[in-house]
Design a protein around this motif. Structure first.
Motif, mmCIF file in Angstrom:
data_model
loop_
_atom_site.group_PDB
_atom_site.id
_atom_site.type_symbol
_atom_site.label_atom_id
_atom_site.label_comp_id
_atom_site.label_asym_id
_atom_site.label_seq_id
_atom_site.Cartn_x
_atom_site.Cartn_y
_atom_site.Cartn_z
ATOM 1 N N GLU A 16 -49.485 -2.329 -3.200
ATOM 2 C CA GLU A 16 -48.550 -1.442 -3.914
ATOM 3 C C GLU A 16 -47.084 -1.744 -3.604
ATOM 4 O O GLU A 16 -46.204 -1.050 -4.107
ATOM 5 C CB GLU A 16 -48.872 0.012 -3.576
ATOM 6 C CG GLU A 16 -50.240 0.437 -4.076
ATOM 7 C CD GLU A 16 -50.631 1.840 -3.634
ATOM 8 O OE1 GLU A 16 -49.837 2.507 -2.935
ATOM 9 O OE2 GLU A 16 -51.748 2.257 -3.982
ATOM 10 N N ASP A 62 -43.619 -3.150 -4.105
ATOM 11 C CA ASP A 62 -42.946 -3.587 -5.330
ATOM 12 C C ASP A 62 -42.158 -4.878 -5.156
ATOM 13 O O ASP A 62 -42.132 -5.712 -6.047
ATOM 14 C CB ASP A 62 -41.992 -2.491 -5.836
ATOM 15 C CG ASP A 62 -42.751 -1.279 -6.355
ATOM 16 O OD1 ASP A 62 -43.879 -1.447 -6.871
ATOM 17 O OD2 ASP A 62 -42.213 -0.158 -6.249
ATOM 18 N N ASP A 63 -41.484 -5.021 -4.029
ATOM 19 C CA ASP A 63 -40.642 -6.194 -3.796
ATOM 20 C C ASP A 63 -41.537 -7.418 -3.550
ATOM 21 O O ASP A 63 -42.340 -7.426 -2.608
ATOM 22 C CB ASP A 63 -39.756 -5.931 -2.581
ATOM 23 C CG ASP A 63 -38.788 -7.051 -2.309
ATOM 24 O OD1 ASP A 63 -39.254 -8.203 -2.125
ATOM 25 O OD2 ASP A 63 -37.578 -6.793 -2.254
ATOM 26 N N GLN A 73 -43.899 -8.120 -0.297
ATOM 27 C CA GLN A 73 -45.345 -8.138 -0.486
ATOM 28 C C GLN A 73 -45.965 -9.389 0.143
ATOM 29 O O GLN A 73 -47.001 -9.317 0.801
ATOM 30 C CB GLN A 73 -45.706 -8.054 -1.966
ATOM 31 C CG GLN A 73 -47.214 -7.912 -2.171
ATOM 32 C CD GLN A 73 -47.581 -7.698 -3.612
ATOM 33 O OE1 GLN A 73 -47.145 -8.458 -4.487
ATOM 34 N NE2 GLN A 73 -48.381 -6.672 -3.867
#
Length: 116
Positions: A85, A87-88, A92
């Motif tokens: 989950e 976002d970046d 990640q």
């Protein structure tokens, strides 16, 4: 949003911590290297060059040959955050690596860690 400090941290400073974590649990540096190479597409010489050059995490992942196609199968929680989950994209990738090293230290079989 401010940039995360980890992006500018030298990969070579964190790499020994990954190895120490694995070795404390009876795993090896070769297994750590295999995980990093699997995730990033580096070969062992490429990984060594990245460690020797002192590049930061941002450059380490930017120069990586290719993120493994099965990286999207990495799921779970690292530091209270679900890796799937995040976002970046750079964060990640860093969390994916953290998760794989955690799995190694917990004794998971390499075939499962490498999503074979």
């Amino acid at each position: 949003m401010p940039e995360h400090r980890i992006y500018r941290m030298a990969f070579a400073k964190v790499y020994p911590l990954y190895v120490q974590k694995a070795e404390r649990k009876g795993r090896t540096q070769d297994e750590v290297d295999q995980i990093i190479c699997w995730l990033t597409g580096y070969d062992t010489d490429g990984l060594k060059r990245q460690i020797d050059c002192g590049c930061d995490f941002e450059a380490f992942f930017a120069e990586a040959p290719a993120l493994h196609p099965n990286a999207s199968l990495i799921k779970g929680v690292v530091c209270g955050v679900r890796v799937e989950e995040v976002d970046d994209p750079l964060m990640q990738k860093i969390r994916f690596l953290d998760k794989l090293i955690d799995e190694l230290a917990k004794g998971k079989a390499m075939e499962k860690i490498l999503r074979a």
